[in-house]
Scaffold this motif. Structure first.
Motif, PDB file in Angstrom:
ATOM      1  N   ASP A  93     -10.440 -24.721  50.030  1.00  0.00           N
ATOM      2  CA  ASP A  93      -9.215 -25.472  49.779  1.00  0.00           C
ATOM      3  C   ASP A  93      -8.262 -24.673  48.901  1.00  0.00           C
ATOM      4  O   ASP A  93      -8.677 -24.050  47.954  1.00  0.00           O
ATOM      5  N   VAL A  94      -6.999 -24.718  49.274  1.00  0.00           N
ATOM      6  CA  VAL A  94      -5.975 -24.077  48.455  1.00  0.00           C
ATOM      7  C   VAL A  94      -5.768 -24.891  47.196  1.00  0.00           C
ATOM      8  O   VAL A  94      -5.694 -26.112  47.237  1.00  0.00           O
ATOM      9  N   LYS A  95      -5.685 -24.191  46.066  1.00  0.00           N
ATOM     10  CA  LYS A  95      -5.454 -24.914  44.830  1.00  0.00           C
ATOM     11  C   LYS A  95      -4.301 -24.277  44.072  1.00  0.00           C
ATOM     12  O   LYS A  95      -4.301 -23.071  43.809  1.00  0.00           O
ATOM     13  N   VAL A  96      -3.309 -25.099  43.775  1.00  0.00           N
ATOM     14  CA  VAL A  96      -2.172 -24.671  42.972  1.00  0.00           C
ATOM     15  C   VAL A  96      -2.164 -25.537  41.722  1.00  0.00           C
ATOM     16  O   VAL A  96      -2.151 -26.770  41.817  1.00  0.00           O
ATOM     17  N   THR A  97      -2.206 -24.902  40.574  1.00  0.00           N
ATOM     18  CA  THR A  97      -2.239 -25.653  39.330  1.00  0.00           C
ATOM     19  C   THR A  97      -0.997 -25.343  38.501  1.00  0.00           C
ATOM     20  O   THR A  97      -0.451 -24.240  38.557  1.00  0.00           O
ATOM     21  N   GLN A  98      -0.588 -26.324  37.746  1.00  0.00           N
ATOM     22  CA  GLN A  98       0.543 -26.161  36.827  1.00  0.00           C
ATOM     23  C   GLN A  98       0.053 -26.489  35.426  1.00  0.00           C
ATOM     24  O   GLN A  98      -0.800 -27.364  35.246  1.00  0.00           O
ATOM     25  N   SER A  99       0.625 -25.799  34.450  1.00  0.00           N
ATOM     26  CA  SER A  99       0.060 -25.820  33.097  1.00  0.00           C
ATOM     27  C   SER A  99       0.104 -27.190  32.433  1.00  0.00           C
ATOM     28  O   SER A  99      -0.787 -27.539  31.666  1.00  0.00           O
ATOM     29  N   GLU A 121       4.123 -22.802  33.745  1.00  0.00           N
ATOM     30  CA  GLU A 121       3.223 -21.860  34.398  1.00  0.00           C
ATOM     31  C   GLU A 121       2.656 -22.448  35.682  1.00  0.00           C
ATOM     32  O   GLU A 121       2.342 -23.638  35.747  1.00  0.00           O
ATOM     33  N   CYS A 122       2.468 -21.577  36.650  1.00  0.00           N
ATOM     34  CA  CYS A 122       1.891 -21.976  37.930  1.00  0.00           C
ATOM     35  C   CYS A 122       0.882 -20.919  38.357  1.00  0.00           C
ATOM     36  O   CYS A 122       1.191 -19.717  38.305  1.00  0.00           O
ATOM     37  N   VAL A 123      -0.283 -21.370  38.778  1.00  0.00           N
ATOM     38  CA  VAL A 123      -1.330 -20.440  39.203  1.00  0.00           C
ATOM     39  C   VAL A 123      -1.891 -20.891  40.543  1.00  0.00           C
ATOM     40  O   VAL A 123      -2.149 -22.089  40.739  1.00  0.00           O
ATOM     41  N   GLN A 124      -2.065 -19.940  41.461  1.00  0.00           N
ATOM     42  CA  GLN A 124      -2.718 -20.236  42.745  1.00  0.00           C
ATOM     43  C   GLN A 124      -3.898 -19.283  42.922  1.00  0.00           C
ATOM     44  O   GLN A 124      -3.855 -18.133  42.488  1.00  0.00           O
ATOM     45  N   ASP A 125      -4.924 -19.803  43.583  1.00  0.00           N
ATOM     46  CA  ASP A 125      -6.184 -19.058  43.647  1.00  0.00           C
ATOM     47  C   ASP A 125      -6.472 -18.508  45.038  1.00  0.00           C
ATOM     48  O   ASP A 125      -7.618 -18.189  45.349  1.00  0.00           O
ATOM     49  N   MET A 126      -5.444 -18.409  45.885  1.00  0.00           N
ATOM     50  CA  MET A 126      -5.698 -17.996  47.269  1.00  0.00           C
ATOM     51  C   MET A 126      -5.054 -16.665  47.633  1.00  0.00           C
ATOM     52  O   MET A 126      -4.919 -16.353  48.808  1.00  0.00           O
ATOM     53  N   ASP A 127      -4.651 -15.903  46.639  1.00  0.00           N
ATOM     54  CA  ASP A 127      -4.095 -14.568  46.903  1.00  0.00           C
ATOM     55  C   ASP A 127      -2.822 -14.631  47.770  1.00  0.00           C
ATOM     56  O   ASP A 127      -2.527 -13.705  48.531  1.00  0.00           O
ATOM     57  N   HIS A 128      -2.071 -15.721  47.639  1.00  0.00           N
ATOM     58  CA  HIS A 128      -0.830 -15.836  48.406  1.00  0.00           C
ATOM     59  C   HIS A 128       0.243 -14.940  47.820  1.00  0.00           C
ATOM     60  O   HIS A 128       0.359 -14.799  46.603  1.00  0.00           O
ATOM     61  N   GLU A 129       1.056 -14.361  48.700  1.00  0.00           N
ATOM     62  CA  GLU A 129       2.111 -13.461  48.217  1.00  0.00           C
ATOM     63  C   GLU A 129       3.365 -14.228  47.786  1.00  0.00           C
ATOM     64  O   GLU A 129       4.036 -13.849  46.838  1.00  0.00           O
ATOM     65  N   ASN A 130       3.699 -15.288  48.520  1.00  0.00           N
ATOM     66  CA  ASN A 130       4.959 -15.986  48.270  1.00  0.00           C
ATOM     67  C   ASN A 130       4.736 -17.236  47.428  1.00  0.00           C
ATOM     68  O   ASN A 130       3.878 -18.063  47.745  1.00  0.00           O
ATOM     69  N   MET A 131       5.529 -17.353  46.393  1.00  0.00           N
ATOM     70  CA  MET A 131       5.468 -18.525  45.525  1.00  0.00           C
ATOM     71  C   MET A 131       6.870 -19.020  45.235  1.00  0.00           C
ATOM     72  O   MET A 131       7.840 -18.257  45.287  1.00  0.00           O
ATOM     73  N   PHE A 132       6.977 -20.316  44.901  1.00  0.00           N
ATOM     74  CA  PHE A 132       8.277 -20.980  44.812  1.00  0.00           C
ATOM     75  C   PHE A 132       8.305 -21.947  43.626  1.00  0.00           C
ATOM     76  O   PHE A 132       7.289 -22.548  43.293  1.00  0.00           O
ATOM     77  N   TRP A 133       9.477 -22.102  43.044  1.00  0.00           N
ATOM     78  CA  TRP A 133       9.728 -23.146  42.054  1.00  0.00           C
ATOM     79  C   TRP A 133      10.860 -24.042  42.535  1.00  0.00           C
ATOM     80  O   TRP A 133      11.932 -23.564  42.914  1.00  0.00           O
ATOM     81  N   TYR A 134      10.586 -25.359  42.479  1.00  0.00           N
ATOM     82  CA  TYR A 134      11.568 -26.385  42.854  1.00  0.00           C
ATOM     83  C   TYR A 134      11.746 -27.346  41.677  1.00  0.00           C
ATOM     84  O   TYR A 134      10.864 -27.505  40.850  1.00  0.00           O
ATOM     85  N   ARG A 135      12.862 -28.046  41.710  1.00  0.00           N
ATOM     86  CA  ARG A 135      12.984 -29.248  40.919  1.00  0.00           C
ATOM     87  C   ARG A 135      13.296 -30.402  41.855  1.00  0.00           C
ATOM     88  O   ARG A 135      13.921 -30.207  42.909  1.00  0.00           O
ATOM     89  N   GLN A 136      12.801 -31.584  41.479  1.00  0.00           N
ATOM     90  CA  GLN A 136      13.000 -32.759  42.316  1.00  0.00           C
ATOM     91  C   GLN A 136      13.651 -33.857  41.491  1.00  0.00           C
ATOM     92  O   GLN A 136      13.112 -34.249  40.450  1.00  0.00           O
TER      93      GLN A 136
END
Lengths: 110, 115
Positions: free
Chosen positions: A1-7, A22-37
């Motif tokens: 399972d892909v896991k994305v965690t925020q601090s 802070e944002c950390v992902q454990d799947m060796d993905h190259e592309n990462m993004f920051w949004y606001r909602q």
């Protein structure tokens, strides 16, 4: 399972403070993004990164910067927090065409 | 004009109803299309991709009309657990033909299914 965690899930800061999300992902993905909602505005892209030390502005980069020193970690920085940056901040990483989101950080700037 | 526009909603339907959401996009360079689902106080998650020929996943059917720049989602036999916000999402290539996986989100349509 892909896991994305925020601090942090919730954060309260004062106007003018420097804020790190802070944002950390454990799947060796190259592309990462920051949004606001925000209510009525949906998700809006602040910055994204397609490799270590590579970053691109999104639709609303003003007042923000980012750092990607390691592949698994993508940081969003508010240099001098303002009340209009009170929002839900969501980080995501990309696997093929699907974005996987972290749980979000609700930031309140007083 | 917003790049991705959705029905304003909210939709309030009884269990078992069929409900349809519509979405239009303005950029003809849009390459890929998706529906994401976001539960209350949770992060968005991919519900399904949308293909040109239309596609179905159980009770969910997605359609794409490139000529009209229109996307739809049909939910049949609604369940209480379908209550969520449904986000229409588009991947747009830049002038060089790349997108880096950037997504543009609609505002979302709130669906409430009641007993």
């Amino acid at each position: 399972d892909v896991k994305v965690t925020q601090s942090s899930r919730y954060l309260v800061k004062r106007t003018g403070e420097k804020v790190f999300l802070e944002c950390v992902q454990d799947m060796d993905h190259e592309n990462m993004f920051w949004y606001r909602q925000d209510p009525g505005l949906g998700l809006r892209l602040i910055y994204f990164s397609y490799d270590v030390k590579m970053k691109e502005k999104g639709d609303i980069p003003e007042g923000y910067s980012v750092s990607r020193e390691k592949k698994e970690r993508f940081s969003l920085i508010l240099e001098s927090a303002s009340t209009n940056q009170t929002s839900m901040y969501l980080c995501a990483s990309l696997k093929r065409s699907e974005q996987f989101f972290g749980p979000g950080t609700r930031l309140t700037v007083l | 004009r917003k790049e991705v526009e959705q029905d304003p909603g909210p939709f309030n339907v009884p269990e078992g109803a069929t409900v349809a959401f519509n979405c239009t996009y303005s950029n003809s360079a849009s390459q890929s299309f998706f529906w994401y689902r976001q539960d209350c106080r949770k992060e968005p998650k991919l519900l399904m991709s949308v293909y040109s020929s239309g596609n179905e996943d159980g009770r969910f059917t997605a359609q794409l009309n490139r000529a009209s720049q229109y996307i739809s989602l049909l939910i049949r036999d609604s369940k209480l657990s379908d209550s969520a916000t449904y986000l229409c999402v588009v991947n747009i290539a830049n002038a060089g033909g790349t997108s880096y996986g950037k997504l543009t989100f609609g505002q979302g349509t709130i669906l409430t299914v009641h007993p």
